[in-house]
Structures are given as structure tokens and as C-alpha cells.
Design a protein around this motif. Structure first.
Motif, short mmCIF file in Angstrom:
data_model
loop_
_atom_site.label_atom_id
_atom_site.label_comp_id
_atom_site.label_asym_id
_atom_site.label_seq_id
_atom_site.Cartn_x
_atom_site.Cartn_y
_atom_site.Cartn_z
N ILE A 19 0.82 -1.22 0.00
CA ILE A 19 0.00 0.00 0.00
C ILE A 19 0.85 1.26 0.00
N ILE A 20 1.87 1.33 0.86
CA ILE A 20 2.60 2.60 1.04
C ILE A 20 3.92 2.68 0.29
N VAL A 21 4.39 1.55 -0.24
CA VAL A 21 5.68 1.57 -0.96
C VAL A 21 5.51 1.11 -2.40
N LYS A 22 5.23 -0.16 -2.59
CA LYS A 22 5.23 -0.75 -3.94
C LYS A 22 4.15 -0.16 -4.84
N GLU A 23 2.95 -0.03 -4.31
CA GLU A 23 1.82 0.48 -5.11
C GLU A 23 1.28 1.78 -4.51
N GLN A 24 2.19 2.64 -4.09
CA GLN A 24 1.76 3.83 -3.36
C GLN A 24 0.90 4.77 -4.19
N TYR A 25 1.03 4.72 -5.52
CA TYR A 25 0.21 5.61 -6.34
C TYR A 25 -1.15 5.00 -6.66
N THR A 26 -1.32 3.72 -6.32
CA THR A 26 -2.63 3.11 -6.40
C THR A 26 -3.44 3.45 -5.16
N TYR A 27 -2.73 3.56 -4.03
CA TYR A 27 -3.38 3.85 -2.75
C TYR A 27 -2.96 5.24 -2.27
N GLU A 28 -3.70 6.24 -2.69
CA GLU A 28 -3.42 7.63 -2.31
C GLU A 28 -4.35 8.04 -1.17
N PRO A 29 -4.03 9.13 -0.48
CA PRO A 29 -4.98 9.64 0.51
C PRO A 29 -6.32 9.95 -0.15
N ALA A 30 -7.39 9.75 0.57
CA ALA A 30 -8.72 10.03 0.04
C ALA A 30 -8.86 11.52 -0.26
N ASP A 31 -9.69 11.84 -1.25
CA ASP A 31 -9.89 13.24 -1.63
C ASP A 31 -10.36 14.09 -0.46
N TRP A 32 -11.21 13.51 0.40
CA TRP A 32 -11.75 14.32 1.51
C TRP A 32 -10.66 14.66 2.52
N VAL A 33 -9.64 13.79 2.63
CA VAL A 33 -8.55 14.07 3.56
C VAL A 33 -7.70 15.23 3.05
N THR A 34 -7.23 15.12 1.80
CA THR A 34 -6.36 16.16 1.25
C THR A 34 -7.10 17.47 1.02
N THR A 35 -8.36 17.37 0.57
CA THR A 35 -9.12 18.60 0.30
C THR A 35 -9.39 19.37 1.58
N SER A 36 -9.84 18.68 2.62
CA SER A 36 -10.14 19.38 3.87
C SER A 36 -8.88 19.94 4.51
N LEU A 37 -7.77 19.20 4.45
CA LEU A 37 -6.51 19.70 5.02
C LEU A 37 -6.01 20.89 4.23
N SER A 38 -6.15 20.83 2.91
CA SER A 38 -5.71 21.94 2.07
C SER A 38 -6.52 23.20 2.33
N ARG A 48 -7.33 3.80 -5.77
CA ARG A 48 -7.70 4.59 -6.93
C ARG A 48 -8.17 3.73 -8.09
N LYS A 49 -7.95 2.42 -7.99
CA LYS A 49 -8.42 1.47 -9.00
C LYS A 49 -8.53 0.10 -8.35
N ASP A 50 -9.16 -0.85 -9.04
CA ASP A 50 -9.22 -2.21 -8.54
C ASP A 50 -7.80 -2.73 -8.37
N ALA A 51 -7.55 -3.44 -7.28
CA ALA A 51 -6.19 -3.91 -6.99
C ALA A 51 -6.24 -5.23 -6.24
N VAL A 52 -5.07 -5.88 -6.17
CA VAL A 52 -4.92 -7.12 -5.42
C VAL A 52 -3.90 -6.88 -4.33
N LEU A 53 -4.26 -7.19 -3.10
CA LEU A 53 -3.41 -6.93 -1.94
C LEU A 53 -2.83 -8.24 -1.42
N PRO A 54 -1.51 -8.47 -1.57
CA PRO A 54 -0.90 -9.71 -1.07
C PRO A 54 -0.69 -9.65 0.44
#
Length: 543
Positions: free
Chosen positions: A90-109, A398-404
């Protein structure tokens, strides 16, 4: 029936369908065990965002397997994850598949501006690349004398306060917050926020920084609407509507945002005016890169037009970095003093190590020697492992994914699962506290505070787990491209403050009950019913 009425019916039916399908349409996540939702509307997220919800989080980490199904708001499925391989994915290999939710970044911004924590994608990568140099080990060495100067002022301020003993004790949270703000002010912005000369009330900026984390956390469910609200017409209209929301919590967050923006503009304006006027000291800071804003101003002016940060982004960096550095360091230090007061033998042993090192150094302990003190390092690592200031972080697929998975889990159907199919838009809650307290990794004593565990060789279970955090086999500072950029900065702050204060003072608990409350960054109060953040301690001079 008019066209408007027909359209309203269509919209209502569409909205009802969007709601009901979350409850009735099967999801790949339904086979994952998890707790029953506590609420039809809030699911389990009311429990997750409860400031007294420690038992719920601990239950997720102890009762269930390393991936737990939760119910999000309005019946949506979510995952609570502390499996090492899954977290790495989630946070390293596919970090651009799993981004912060829009509501998190938008409200913080909206509150702090588009700083490095409030952006994602290419914008976040560009900002982080520009900020990375200031947090190198070599730069920390240059900042160490500045940190000592602030810590000495802190020591003198506390010393003056305890000359007049008070039955209420010394509010160490107040001192730690003021100190953390001054440390990031001096080392991050080249600006002084607080002389630390006496126990004075918070100024508006310090008070806003102190309240921001809880204010955001208390409005977590309301913030879900922010990605839609920012599309409601021009900014002046949104502001007009915001000022008329009949909620004290919303209005306080608005006031905090205004205070942060005003102060960020003030500091940036001061530095630019000094540069324009030929202030030699400021020019030297910019040329040598002694603080974050100096590096930003220097590198930003030299960057190509397409890479250059806008005025709004520069202001955003200031507010978000000061907030992140101040809030987490404040709590980490307060928690450490709490533990040292409850374990006076550890406090005495640590004081002896610090005094011996200072005697050998003939004064303040230099950076490399300070960072290498074994018992001080063990106390800091164990505190940050067991009591992380931030207990969980959130991502969205951000898209369908498989989590090992590192280890297969047993599904509701009794079958073993070695990977999980994650639908697009699934909320992922990464359990920082759950990972740090995992008995599978840290053993049966995982929930005990034992600094000695760091003095010997790390157990094979810890090494083999391959926790993807950037710091010491724990998830406290997260990992990957969105890990805490300032963890070296924070670690140095902690050690300098502890080294200076423990040499001079003994810290003990008062008879007041201190309760730790969950938030974006946790905070202590006196008693469970209070919402006022404070931490009274009995502080006495030692010889």
C-alpha cells in the motif's frame, strides 16, 4: 409533473440506490472477518473516530487477523490493515494506487493550504523533492546548536516557574508545545515564535496550532463532504456559506485556518522584505540553506517555471510543516515524560547516562554522540513504538487492486486467503498502533514499555517481519513516498530536550488523572470528561 420535479425524483432515486447498494450488493471484502457495525449510518467509523476508542482499536489488532473488514459510512466497505506485506504494498510498492482520500487532502488543504501533506500525485512528489535536502543527517548536525539554544531557554523558563511552587503542578504539555513550535520556527522557518522566558498564555497562533489536530478529528465525518463542497461556485460564495454554518466546531476550524494563513503570510513577507532590503543574516540563511523556508525560497527561485511552487503552495508548506512538526513532537515528548514519571528507576538511569556524556563532552553533547547514547535511544524508540502520536492513517484505492498478505487469513467461508481483491474507492485504514503492538512481531510482552528490548540484538521475528516503516522496524513515521519527511528532525528535537531537562529536573506525576485522547494526533486531558489539552506534572530541581 414539471421537468424540475421529475429531475428531483431521478436524483433522489439515484441517491437512494447508491446508498442501498452498499448494504445489499456483495463485495469481495465480505469474506473478510470483522466487527459488526455499531451504526447504520456511520458503520464502525464512529468507533474508529471516538476520542476514547482505544479499546476498539486494540480489539481490531488482537481479536482479528492482520486484515479486518470494517463498515465505512453509509454501508461502504473498508479495510483495517496491519499485515506487513500488505502495508508494504500500500505505502511503498503500489503507493500511487493507494493515495490519501480526496476528503482528507481537500479538507486539510482548505485549512493549511496545499502543502506536502495536503497534496498527492505529481504535485506531492514535486514538493517533497524540493523539501528533502533540509531533513538530511548533515543538516541535522547544523541545526543541533539551534535546538540546544531553544532547550536552554526552556530549562530557564521552567526553572523560573518552579521557584513559586503550585499545587496544580507544571503543565508540561504547554511547555512542550511552545518548545516544539519554537524549534520548528527556528529550524524550519528561521523565525522565532516564543521567547520561552516564562509561563505565559498561548498567543493566537500557538493556540490555533494546539487545537488544529483535535478540531480536524472531531469533524472527520463532516469533512467527507469537502470534495463536493469545493465545487459549489466561486470561493467568495463558499466563504459566505461557511460563515453561516450554525456549528461552533466548524466556525472554530475556520478561525484556525484564518490564523494559520495570516501568520504564514506574515513570516513569508518578513523574509522577503529582509532579502529585498539586503539583510545580510537572512541572505546568508538563504544561501546556506539553514531553514526550510530559506531552501524553498532559494530553490524555488532557481527552478524552472513548470516546477516552481506557487505563492499558495509556499504558504501551504509553512503551515503544514509547522503543524506536523509541532503536534507530533509535543505529544512524543509529553508521553515520554509521562512514562519516565511512572518509571523513576528508568528516569534516574537515563539522567546518569546524559550527565556522564555531558561531562565527557565538556558541555552540550554533540549531535553524533547524542544520537548514539544507547539508553536515551532505547527510551525514545520504545516510547514511539508503544505510543505513536498518530495511531492510524488512511488511504483509498484509486483502481481495482490485489493486496498480497504475509500470512494467509481465514475467510468467513473457512477458506484460506493469501491475497485480497480490493475494489476501486475502498478506504484502507493502516493500523500504525496495531502494527507496533503486534504480538506476532514483538512477542507476548508487545504491550509493555521495555526500553531494554532495544539494547540487544533485535529478535528474528522483528527483522523477518519486514515492517515497511522508515524508522526502527515500526510504523510510527509510516513509510514510502508519504512517510514523515521530518522524522530525523523530530528525533533530534526529542533527544536535545530530554538531555537538557533531565539533567536539571526530576519529573513526577501529580494526583490528577491524566487521560490520553485519540485524535489525528492524540492529546492528554485531566479526566475523561475534559476536552482541554493539558498535562500537569510535579517538577523539582535535581543536583
Amino acid at each position: 409533473m414539471s421537468v424540475i420535479q421529475a429531475l428531483a425524483i431521478v436524483v433522489a432515486v439515484w441517491g437512494l440506490w447508491r446508498l442501498l447498494r452498499n448494504y445489499f450488493i456483495r463485495s469481495p471484502l465480505d469474506n473478510i472477518p470483522g466487527p459488526q457495525p455499531a451504526s447504520i449510518l456511520q458503520g464502525n467509523f464512529g468507533q474508529l473516530f471516538d476520542r476514547h476508542g482505544w479499546n476498539f482499536q486494540d480489539e481490531l489488532g488482537e481479536k482479528y487477523q492482520s486484515v479486518v473488514k470494517l463498515q465505512n459510512t453509509l454501508g461502504r466497505k473498508a479495510l483495517f490493515v496491519f499485515d506487513p506485506r500488505a502495508m508494504h504494498n500500500i505505502i511503498v510498492k503500489e503507493q500511487y494506487t493507494y493515495e490519501p482520500a480526496d476528503w482528507v487532502t481537500t479538507s486539510l488543504s482548505l485549512v493549511t493550504g496545499p502543502g506536502v501533506l495536503a497534496t498527492y500525485g505529481e504535485l506531492h512528489r514535486r514538493q517533497r523533492k524540493m523539501l528533502n535536502p533540509v531533513f538530511s543527517i548533515n543538516h541535522m548536525r547544523h541545526l543541533t546548536p539551534i535546538f540546544y539554544e531553544v532547550a536552554h531557554r526552556l530549562r530557564d523558563g521552567i526553572e523560573n516557574q518552579i521557584k513559586t511552587p503550585s499545587k496544580d503542578g507544571v503543565d508540561m504539555l504547554r511547555w512542550m508545545h511552545r518548545t516544539a513550535l519554537e524549534l520548528v520556527g527556528q529550524g524550519g522557518l528561521g523565525h522565532s515564535f516564543d521567547p520561552l522566558s516564562e509561563d505565559v498564555p498561548y498567543n493566537d497562533y500557538a493556540k490555533a496550532m494546539k487545537e488544529l489536530s483535535a478540531a480536524l478529528f472531531n469533524l472527520a465525518l463532516e469533512r467527507l463532504a469537502t470534495p463536493y463542497l469545493v465545487k459549489m461556485g466561486p470561493s467568495w460564495l463558499r466563504r459566505w456559506l461557511l460563515e453561516r454554518v450554525p456549528s461552533k466546531r466548524v466556525q472554530r476550524l475556520k478561525d484556525i485556518a484564518d490564523i494559520l494563513d495570516e501568520n504564514a503570510k506574515g513570516v513569508l513577507s518578513e523574509k522577503r522584505a529582509a532579502l529585498k532590503a539586503g539583510d545580510t543574516a537572512i541572505q546568508e540563511d538563504v544561501s546556506s540553506g539553514k531553514d526550510i523556508m530559506s531552501i524553498l525560497l532559494r530553490d524555488n527561485s532557481a527552478a524552472s517555471e513548470e516546477d516552481r511552487l506557487s505563492e499558495e503552495e509556499l504558504l501551504g508548506q509553512m503551515s503544514i510543516i509547522v503543524f506536523a512538526a509541532t503536534s507530533t513532537t509535543t505529544i512524543a515528548l509529553a508521553q515520554t515524560f509521562h512514562l519516565l514519571a511512572e518509571n523513576l528507576d528508568v528516569q534516574d538511569k537515563l539522567r546518569n547516562e546524559i550527565r556522564e556524556a555531558k561531562l565527557n563532552a565538556g558541555g552540550d553533547i554533540p549531535h553524533d554522540e547524542l544520537m548514539a547514547l544507547p539508553y536515551l535511544d532505547a527510551v525514545c524508540r520504545e516510547t514511539l513504538r508503544l505510543y505513536p502520536p498518530v495511531t492510524f492513517i488512511m488511504r483509498e484505492a484509486r483502481k481495482d487492486a490485489v493486496l498480497p498478505l504475509s500470512q494467509p487469513i481465514t475467510g468467513m467461508d473457512g477458506q484460506m486467503m493469501s491475497e485480497i481483491h480490493v475494489p476501486k474507492a475502498t478506504t484502507i485504514v493502516i493500523g500504525i498502533r496495531a502494527s507496533n503492538l503486534s504480538r506476532a512481531v514483538w512477542g507476548k510482552d508487545a504491550k509493555e514499555w521495555k526500553p531494554e528490548r532495544w539494547l540487544g540484538k533485535m529478535p528474528e521475528e522483528v527483522v523477518d517481519a519486514r515492517i515497511p516503516g522508515v524508522y526502527s522496524n515500526v510504523m510510527t513515521f509510516s513509510g514510502g513516498g508519504r512517510s514523515c519527511i521530518g522524522f530525523k528532525f523530530s528525533n533530534l528535537e526529542m533527544k536535545v530536550v530530554l538531555a537538557v531537562l533531565l539533567e536539571s529536573f526530576r519529573f513526577e506525576m501529580t494526583d490528577k488523572e491524566v487521560i490520553w485522547n485519540m485524535a489525528g494526533v492524540k492529546y492528554p486531558t485531566v479526566g475523561k470528561g475534559s476536552s482541554y489539552a493539558e498535562f500537569p506534572m510535579r517538577v523539582t530541581a535535581v543536583v
